[in-house]
Design an enzyme around this catalytic site. Structure first.
Site, PDB file in Angstrom:
ATOM      1  N   ASP A 158      81.086 -13.543  66.926  1.00 13.00           N
ATOM      2  CA  ASP A 158      82.302 -12.909  66.496  1.00 13.00           C
ATOM      3  C   ASP A 158      83.476 -13.129  67.284  1.00 13.00           C
ATOM      4  O   ASP A 158      84.490 -12.490  67.428  1.00 13.00           O
ATOM      5  CB  ASP A 158      82.074 -11.281  66.476  1.00 13.00           C
ATOM      6  CG  ASP A 158      81.035 -11.011  65.593  1.00 13.00           C
ATOM      7  OD1 ASP A 158      80.859 -11.483  64.475  1.00 13.00           O
ATOM      8  OD2 ASP A 158      79.987 -10.240  66.173  1.00 13.00           O
ATOM      9  N   HIS A 160      82.545 -15.403  58.907  1.00 12.26           N
ATOM     10  CA  HIS A 160      84.011 -16.325  59.548  1.00 12.26           C
ATOM     11  C   HIS A 160      85.017 -15.694  58.450  1.00 12.26           C
ATOM     12  O   HIS A 160      85.047 -15.953  57.271  1.00 12.26           O
ATOM     13  CB  HIS A 160      83.937 -17.523  59.628  1.00 12.26           C
ATOM     14  CG  HIS A 160      82.890 -18.187  60.505  1.00 12.26           C
ATOM     15  ND1 HIS A 160      82.676 -19.503  60.711  1.00 12.26           N
ATOM     16  CD2 HIS A 160      82.241 -17.343  61.687  1.00 12.26           C
ATOM     17  CE1 HIS A 160      81.736 -19.815  61.553  1.00 12.26           C
ATOM     18  NE2 HIS A 160      81.563 -18.665  62.240  1.00 12.26           N
TER      19      HIS A 160
END
EC number: 6.3.4.4
Length: 428
Positions: free
Chosen positions: A13, A41
């Site tokens: 992340d 993503h």
């Protein structure tokens, strides 16, 4: 060589997608090398003059460049229904992927029963659950390692596929008891899916080598991150694949000498999802501030991310293994309002510094974390476009990280928008 690799340096992340999006504007092939649809993503790009948000899980996010080809390598595990669901969603938003998305015939398959088993394993672990995405990734990789898994090419011999599939399900029944699952219905579903998938399937090794040797620019998009690596992460609170630079070579079938640049993506603070140790975690107002201002909710699961200060012990470990040529520091703007910023610099046990990042999680749980406190800049950097215009204390934070890791920071994320990325020229 023409291969550039982007890797996560923490627990995932970090914001790899934005850098991939920027770099993909000038590349020919964007490849994934490991993982599955457990990655997440998010990319915001203009399509026909309208800003649109695309969520990528399995497909290479470089596909946002209409001139870029996407490749799903042999190191991935693929849930075919999710592959098409993601593809259909992207195309419904106006992103045409026709004739520019390919999948390795050697990639292993994830089935619905893997996802069921994933949930059963988490229940079995109880309070010590890993916190997986329950996408079936771990059980699929387990089947791969035990040489019982099915690969993409198996789909095109229906009788052999059906025989192997029945044996796989029967084996899971023996291990977990008889759970509700329509084996014969799945076999028929995959017969139809196989025909839809056929045009996308290639020999990925031949494909990528041809691209590289013909001078095409290749970008490899890492999934997850170093601290979730099966060997070098906080095992067992990790994913089931290699998330390191080594995983690029094994997941795509390319030698190390073909890799030209390796860029590590570093969030300006630290987050992780699910269980596992997190020495620099802040279970206080700072943690809440980072979570709220940084909007730390998972793309794949929607879960809140745990938050803490930047951890240089983690980053030194990560940098040693992956050998970053430069770094992309992301979400620096999340720190804008803080009067002071801490950085974890050392782990101590009984007053003695640990030399590296410990493998023993009990030892890790008992470390004392030593911090350095740096002054904040307390002003918005979101609209800044050049490095020289950043506040002095902000540049001081960047330099402290560079000096500590001996790796230059080349890209700096100063806001959520696609354009909010400052490029810092590297000294030759």
């Amino acid at each position: 060589m023409s291969v550039t690799v982007v890797l996560g340096s923490q627990w995932g992340d970090e914001g790899k997608g934005k850098l991939v999006d920027i770099l993909a504007a000038d590349i020919d092939v964007c490849a994934r090398c490991a993982g599955g649809n457990n990655a997440g993503h998010t990319i915001i790009v203009p399509i026909d003059g309208v800003l649109k948000t695309f969520a990528f899980h399995l497909l290479p996010s470089g596909l946002v460049n209409p001139r870029c080809t996407g490749l799903i390598g042999s190191g991935l595990v693929v849930h075919v229904p999710s592959f098409f669901a993601e593809l259909d969603a992207l195309e419904a938003q106006g992103l045409d992927c026709s004739n520019r998305l390919f999948i390795s015939d050697r990639a292993h398959l994830v089935f619905d029963f893997h996802q069921i088993v994933d949930g059963l394993k988490e229940v079995e672990l109880g309070g010590k659950s890993i916190g997986t995405t329950k996408r079936g990734i771990g059980p699929a990789y387990s089947g791969k390692a035990s040489r019982s898994g099915l690969r993409v090419h198996h789909l095109f011999d229906h009788e052999t596929f059906a025989e192997k599939f029945r044996k796989l399900v029967e084996g899971r029944y023996k291990r977990y008891g008889h759970f509700e699952y329509d084996t014969e219905g799945e076999i028929e579903r995959y017969k139809k899916l196989a025909e839809r998938l056929r045009p996308y399937v290639v020999d990925s090794v031949a494909y990528i080598h041809k691209a590289i040797t013909s001078g095409k620019k290749v970008l490899v998009e890492g999934a997850n991150a170093l601290m979730l690596d099966l060997d070098f992460g906080t095992y067992p609170y990790v994913t089931s694949s290699s998330t390191t630079i080594g995983g690029v070579c094994t997941g795509l079938g390319i030698p190390p000498k073909m890799i030209g640049r390796t860029i590590g993506v570093v969030k300006a603070y630290t987050t992780r999802v699910g269980g596992g140790p997190f020495p620099a975690e802040q279970l206080n107002d700072i943690g809440v501030h980072l979570q709220e201002v940084g909007r730390e909710y998972g793309t794949t699961t929607g879960r809140r991310r745990r938050c803490g200060w930047l951890d240089l012990v983690v980053l030194r470990h990560s940098s040693m293994i992956n050998g970053y040529d430069s770094l992309n520091l992301t979400k620096l703007d999340v720190l804008d309002q803080l009067p002071e910023i801490k950085v974890a610099t050392r782990y101590l046990v009984d007053g003695k510094e640990l030399e590296g990042f410990p493998a023993d999680l009990e030892l890790l749980a008992n470390v004392d974390v030593e911090y350095v406190t740096l002054p904040g800049w307390q002003s918005s950097i979101e609209n800044i476009t050049t490095y020289d215009d950043l506040p002095e204390n902000c540049k001081g934070y960047i330099k402290f990280i560079e000096d500590s890791l001996n790796v230059p920071i080349e890209w700096i994320g100063v806001g959520p928008a696609r354009k909010s990325m400052v490029r810092k020229e590297l000294k030759q």
